[in-house]
Design a protein around this motif. Sequence first.
Motif, PDB file in Angstrom:
ATOM      1  N   MET A   1       2.720  16.486 -14.060  1.00 22.68           N
ATOM      2  CA  MET A   1       2.081  17.654 -13.493  1.00 22.68           C
ATOM      3  C   MET A   1       0.611  17.664 -13.893  1.00 22.68           C
ATOM      4  N   PRO A   2      -0.243  18.025 -12.998  1.00 16.52           N
ATOM      5  CA  PRO A   2      -1.655  18.133 -13.350  1.00 16.52           C
ATOM      6  C   PRO A   2      -1.895  19.353 -14.232  1.00 16.52           C
ATOM      7  N   SER A   3      -2.948  19.289 -15.000  1.00 19.30           N
ATOM      8  CA  SER A   3      -3.273  20.418 -15.867  1.00 19.30           C
ATOM      9  C   SER A   3      -4.706  20.859 -15.617  1.00 19.30           C
ATOM     10  N   ILE A   4      -4.948  22.128 -15.814  1.00 24.76           N
ATOM     11  CA  ILE A   4      -6.293  22.681 -15.704  1.00 24.76           C
ATOM     12  C   ILE A   4      -6.739  23.029 -17.121  1.00 24.76           C
ATOM     13  N   VAL A   5      -7.841  22.421 -17.544  1.00 27.04           N
ATOM     14  CA  VAL A   5      -8.327  22.589 -18.901  1.00 27.04           C
ATOM     15  C   VAL A   5      -9.640  23.342 -18.853  1.00 27.04           C
ATOM     16  N   GLY A   6      -9.767  24.349 -19.697  1.00 31.26           N
ATOM     17  CA  GLY A   6     -10.982  25.156 -19.749  1.00 31.26           C
ATOM     18  C   GLY A   6     -12.049  24.508 -20.619  1.00 31.26           C
ATOM     19  N   PRO A   7     -13.003  25.294 -21.099  1.00 36.79           N
ATOM     20  CA  PRO A   7     -14.084  24.759 -21.933  1.00 36.79           C
ATOM     21  C   PRO A   7     -13.547  24.138 -23.218  1.00 36.79           C
ATOM     22  N   ILE A   8     -14.106  22.987 -23.595  1.00 34.88           N
ATOM     23  CA  ILE A   8     -13.656  22.237 -24.761  1.00 34.88           C
ATOM     24  C   ILE A   8     -14.875  21.824 -25.575  1.00 34.88           C
ATOM     25  N   LYS A   9     -14.740  21.921 -26.898  1.00 38.11           N
ATOM     26  CA  LYS A   9     -15.779  21.434 -27.804  1.00 38.11           C
ATOM     27  C   LYS A   9     -15.129  20.495 -28.801  1.00 38.11           C
ATOM     28  N   ILE A  10     -15.464  19.205 -28.740  1.00 38.22           N
ATOM     29  CA  ILE A  10     -14.956  18.206 -29.672  1.00 38.22           C
ATOM     30  C   ILE A  10     -16.146  17.686 -30.454  1.00 38.22           C
ATOM     31  N   ASN A  11     -16.161  17.936 -31.771  1.00 38.77           N
ATOM     32  CA  ASN A  11     -17.280  17.476 -32.588  1.00 38.77           C
ATOM     33  C   ASN A  11     -17.158  16.009 -32.943  1.00 38.77           C
ATOM     34  N   SER A  12     -15.964  15.556 -33.306  1.00 39.88           N
ATOM     35  CA  SER A  12     -15.777  14.141 -33.619  1.00 39.88           C
ATOM     36  C   SER A  12     -14.296  13.796 -33.539  1.00 39.88           C
ATOM     37  N   VAL A  13     -14.026  12.528 -33.242  1.00 44.62           N
ATOM     38  CA  VAL A  13     -12.676  11.988 -33.252  1.00 44.62           C
ATOM     39  C   VAL A  13     -12.759  10.678 -34.013  1.00 44.62           C
ATOM     40  N   ASP A  14     -12.052  10.589 -35.138  1.00 47.07           N
ATOM     41  CA  ASP A  14     -12.094   9.387 -35.960  1.00 47.07           C
ATOM     42  C   ASP A  14     -10.806   8.602 -35.778  1.00 47.07           C
ATOM     43  N   GLY A  15     -10.749   7.825 -34.721  1.00 49.74           N
ATOM     44  CA  GLY A  15      -9.587   6.992 -34.473  1.00 49.74           C
ATOM     45  C   GLY A  15      -8.361   7.750 -34.009  1.00 49.74           C
ATOM     46  N   GLY A  16      -8.501   8.967 -33.597  1.00 50.61           N
ATOM     47  CA  GLY A  16      -7.371   9.769 -33.165  1.00 50.61           C
ATOM     48  C   GLY A  16      -7.158   9.684 -31.673  1.00 50.61           C
ATOM     49  N   ILE A  17      -6.279  10.513 -31.175  1.00 54.30           N
ATOM     50  CA  ILE A  17      -5.951  10.548 -29.754  1.00 54.30           C
ATOM     51  C   ILE A  17      -6.363  11.896 -29.197  1.00 54.30           C
ATOM     52  N   VAL A  18      -7.146  11.875 -28.142  1.00 54.34           N
ATOM     53  CA  VAL A  18      -7.474  13.094 -27.416  1.00 54.34           C
ATOM     54  C   VAL A  18      -6.822  12.962 -26.052  1.00 54.34           C
ATOM     55  N   ASN A  19      -5.876  13.849 -25.760  1.00 56.17           N
ATOM     56  CA  ASN A  19      -5.121  13.728 -24.531  1.00 56.17           C
ATOM     57  C   ASN A  19      -5.184  15.041 -23.769  1.00 56.17           C
ATOM     58  N   PHE A  20      -5.479  14.966 -22.492  1.00 54.67           N
ATOM     59  CA  PHE A  20      -5.477  16.120 -21.607  1.00 54.67           C
ATOM     60  C   PHE A  20      -4.510  15.824 -20.480  1.00 54.67           C
ATOM     61  N   GLY A  21      -3.554  16.709 -20.280  1.00 55.45           N
ATOM     62  CA  GLY A  21      -2.606  16.488 -19.198  1.00 55.45           C
ATOM     63  C   GLY A  21      -1.304  15.911 -19.706  1.00 55.45           C
ATOM     64  N   ASP A  22      -0.646  15.155 -18.852  1.00 56.85           N
ATOM     65  CA  ASP A  22       0.669  14.620 -19.149  1.00 56.85           C
ATOM     66  C   ASP A  22       0.582  13.465 -20.138  1.00 56.85           C
ATOM     67  N   SER A  23       1.600  13.326 -20.959  1.00 55.10           N
ATOM     68  CA  SER A  23       1.680  12.182 -21.864  1.00 55.10           C
ATOM     69  C   SER A  23       3.139  11.781 -22.000  1.00 55.10           C
ATOM     70  N   PHE A  24       3.373  10.493 -22.076  1.00 52.91           N
ATOM     71  CA  PHE A  24       4.731   9.991 -22.218  1.00 52.91           C
ATOM     72  C   PHE A  24       5.060   9.676 -23.666  1.00 52.91           C
ATOM     73  N   TYR A  25       4.131   9.007 -24.367  1.00 56.56           N
ATOM     74  CA  TYR A  25       4.431   8.537 -25.714  1.00 56.56           C
ATOM     75  C   TYR A  25       3.156   8.536 -26.533  1.00 56.56           C
ATOM     76  N   LEU A  26       3.109   9.352 -27.573  1.00 51.14           N
ATOM     77  CA  LEU A  26       1.980   9.379 -28.504  1.00 51.14           C
ATOM     78  C   LEU A  26       2.523   9.133 -29.903  1.00 51.14           C
ATOM     79  N   SER A  27       1.889   8.241 -30.636  1.00 51.08           N
ATOM     80  CA  SER A  27       2.375   7.887 -31.956  1.00 51.08           C
ATOM     81  C   SER A  27       1.206   7.762 -32.916  1.00 51.08           C
ATOM     82  N   PRO A  28       1.296   8.346 -34.119  1.00 52.04           N
ATOM     83  CA  PRO A  28       0.171   8.232 -35.061  1.00 52.04           C
ATOM     84  C   PRO A  28       0.019   6.810 -35.582  1.00 52.04           C
TER      85      PRO A  28
END
Length: 72
Positions: A1-28
């Motif tokens: 399903m599509p998603s509608i995302v509002g305003p976002i502020k990301i200061n930093s991502v250090d090797g992480g996962i940023v996901n918007f919308g559908d996801s099947f498999y996320l693993s640290p």
Amino acid sequence: MPSIVGPIKINSVDGGIVNFGDSFYLSPKSASKSAAGAGANNTGDFLNTNTGFNITNTIDPDAVDQVMNANA
């Protein structure tokens, strides 16, 4: 399903996962732990933190908090 995302502020991502919308498999891929006092890790705009007496307990009897074996 599509998603509608509002305003976002990301200061930093250090090797992480940023996901918007559908996801099947996320693993640290890494795990870490830190200890800080009250109000020490607050982030954001226009903070006002009032803390009184603070004691941070750093004793951790767990052997493993996040299992990293077999992560794809």
